[in-house]
Motif scaffolding. Structure first.
Motif, PDB file in Angstrom:
ATOM      1  N   ALA A  53      26.748 -12.376 -25.037  1.00 52.77           N
ATOM      2  CA  ALA A  53      27.973 -11.941 -24.348  1.00 52.77           C
ATOM      3  C   ALA A  53      28.502 -10.731 -25.110  1.00 52.77           C
ATOM      4  O   ALA A  53      28.749 -10.810 -26.320  1.00 52.77           O
ATOM      5  N   VAL A  54      28.626  -9.594 -24.414  1.00 50.05           N
ATOM      6  CA  VAL A  54      28.979  -8.320 -25.060  1.00 50.05           C
ATOM      7  C   VAL A  54      30.301  -7.820 -24.501  1.00 50.05           C
ATOM      8  O   VAL A  54      30.493  -7.783 -23.285  1.00 50.05           O
ATOM      9  N   LEU A  55      31.219  -7.441 -25.402  1.00 49.03           N
ATOM     10  CA  LEU A  55      32.531  -6.925 -25.000  1.00 49.03           C
ATOM     11  C   LEU A  55      32.651  -5.458 -25.376  1.00 49.03           C
ATOM     12  O   LEU A  55      32.396  -5.084 -26.530  1.00 49.03           O
ATOM     13  N   VAL A  68      24.077  -1.566 -21.601  1.00 48.53           N
ATOM     14  CA  VAL A  68      24.202  -2.854 -22.297  1.00 48.53           C
ATOM     15  C   VAL A  68      23.306  -3.900 -21.626  1.00 48.53           C
ATOM     16  O   VAL A  68      22.542  -4.605 -22.293  1.00 48.53           O
ATOM     17  N   LEU A  69      23.386  -3.979 -20.299  1.00 48.14           N
ATOM     18  CA  LEU A  69      22.621  -5.003 -19.563  1.00 48.14           C
ATOM     19  C   LEU A  69      21.117  -4.801 -19.691  1.00 48.14           C
ATOM     20  O   LEU A  69      20.344  -5.754 -19.612  1.00 48.14           O
ATOM     21  N   ARG A  70      20.717  -3.535 -19.907  1.00 43.20           N
ATOM     22  CA  ARG A  70      19.281  -3.213 -20.043  1.00 43.20           C
ATOM     23  C   ARG A  70      18.679  -3.726 -21.351  1.00 43.20           C
ATOM     24  O   ARG A  70      17.457  -3.793 -21.496  1.00 43.20           O
ATOM     25  N   ARG A  76      25.434 -10.680 -20.658  1.00 43.95           N
ATOM     26  CA  ARG A  76      26.659 -10.620 -19.842  1.00 43.95           C
ATOM     27  C   ARG A  76      27.564  -9.546 -20.452  1.00 43.95           C
ATOM     28  O   ARG A  76      27.825  -9.547 -21.656  1.00 43.95           O
ATOM     29  N   TYR A  77      28.010  -8.583 -19.649  1.00 39.94           N
ATOM     30  CA  TYR A  77      28.898  -7.507 -20.108  1.00 39.94           C
ATOM     31  C   TYR A  77      30.325  -7.792 -19.644  1.00 39.94           C
ATOM     32  O   TYR A  77      30.551  -8.104 -18.473  1.00 39.94           O
ATOM     33  N   THR A  78      31.277  -7.662 -20.581  1.00 35.02           N
ATOM     34  CA  THR A  78      32.703  -7.753 -20.246  1.00 35.02           C
ATOM     35  C   THR A  78      33.382  -6.526 -20.859  1.00 35.02           C
ATOM     36  O   THR A  78      33.086  -6.159 -21.997  1.00 35.02           O
ATOM     37  N   GLY A  79      34.263  -5.895 -20.091  1.00 35.17           N
ATOM     38  CA  GLY A  79      34.981  -4.738 -20.637  1.00 35.17           C
ATOM     39  C   GLY A  79      36.472  -4.879 -20.420  1.00 35.17           C
ATOM     40  O   GLY A  79      36.915  -5.517 -19.464  1.00 35.17           O
ATOM     41  N   ALA A  98      28.117  -6.909 -10.272  1.00 32.44           N
ATOM     42  CA  ALA A  98      29.303  -7.769 -10.412  1.00 32.44           C
ATOM     43  C   ALA A  98      28.964  -9.178 -10.912  1.00 32.44           C
ATOM     44  O   ALA A  98      29.816  -9.860 -11.479  1.00 32.44           O
ATOM     45  N   ASP A  99      27.725  -9.615 -10.722  1.00 31.84           N
ATOM     46  CA  ASP A  99      27.363 -10.955 -11.214  1.00 31.84           C
ATOM     47  C   ASP A  99      27.147 -10.973 -12.732  1.00 31.84           C
ATOM     48  O   ASP A  99      27.132 -12.029 -13.351  1.00 31.84           O
ATOM     49  N   ARG A 100      26.994  -9.770 -13.337  1.00 34.77           N
ATOM     50  CA  ARG A 100      26.710  -9.731 -14.786  1.00 34.77           C
ATOM     51  C   ARG A 100      27.724  -8.905 -15.581  1.00 34.77           C
ATOM     52  O   ARG A 100      27.682  -8.872 -16.803  1.00 34.77           O
TER      53      ARG A 100
END
Ligand SMILES: C[S@@+](CC[C@H](N)C(=O)[O-])C[C@H]1O[C@@H](n2cnc3c(N)ncnc32)[C@H](O)[C@@H]1O
Length: 218
Positions: A53-55, A68-70, A76-79, A98-100
């Motif tokens: 899980a990356v913020l 990030v997702l690559r 999972r990316y959150t900003g 939007a799902d990730r």
């Protein structure tokens, strides 16, 4: 010609700290172009693992989420960003992920997440706007899982230009100060390194700037 050229120094600084409206969108696109290489290098340094899980704090127009997702499967990316214009633009641009990936309107010193939610945290060009860095760093640490890492890139006072001063909302600190502030916020490890970059100003003139990379472990 950059969108920054038409602004007064105060307006330019305000838009860099909190991009707003059509001019904010143009500035975010210009910034992202300038910071693309630095953003990709930072994401690579995070050593993101499958399922992490990356913020990201202060995502601007949201162009780094895909990078990030690559990095690995099941990421999972959150900003968060405190600019409503940036949240709308980042959400629009990344609608197919939007799902990730999710983009939230929030400030770094008060994030809408439960504790120990993230394995990796990063930001580019954000922490030098913080007036109370220990409060924000404590909040970052709160949302990090034990053993999680953060990497924050910011401007160094060395080689800074005219608008980079507190009167315009820039609070540049040297590497030793950032390390001390990070430890004061409760991080188990803190390291800040400075490196030079050759910067091309909006008017095309070349200058040498110095960036700080602050790394911390929860
Ligand atoms: C200079 S821009 C950098 C954007 C992006 N990281 C890039 O490299 O292109 C700074 C961004 O951080 C956001 N920001 C600044 N301070 C913030 C804070 N305390 N909390 C959340 N977002 C913040 C701004 O709204 C803006 O989108």
């Amino acid at each position: 010609m950059s969108p920054l050229d038409s602004l007064t120094p105060a307006e330019r600084a305000r838009q860099l700290a909190n991009p707003d409206g059509a001019i904010g969108l143009a500035i975010a696109a210009y910034l992202n172009d300038n910071n693309k290489t630095g953003n990709a290098a930072t994401v690579a340094l995070l050593a993101i693992q499958p399922g992490n899980a990356v913020l990201e704090i202060g995502f601007g127009n949201g162009r780094t989420a895909a990078e990030v997702l690559r990095q690995a499967d099941g990421v999972r990316y959150t900003g968060i960003d405190h600019s409503a214009t940036m949240v709308a633009e980042a959400s629009r641009f990344n609608a197919d992920m939007a799902d990730r990936a999710s983009f939230h309107l929030a400030a770094a010193d008060r994030m809408p997440f439960t504790g120990a939610s993230f394995d990796r945290v990063f930001s580019i060009g954000v922490i030098h706007f913080w007036t109370d860095p220990v409060a924000s760093l404590k909040e970052v640490r709160r949302v990090m899982r034990p053993g999680a890492t953060m990497i924050m890139g910011c401007l160094s006072p060395r080689g800074a230009s005219g608008i980079h001063q507190p009167a315009f909302g820039f609070h540049l600190r040297d590497p030793e100060t950032w390390e001390a502030l990070t430890r004061a916020a409760g991080f188990t490890q803190a390291r800040a390194e400075e490196r030079p970059i050759d910067h091309t100003a909006p008017d095309g003139s070349l200058s040498r700037r110095y960036l700080i990379r602050l790394t911390g472990s929860a």
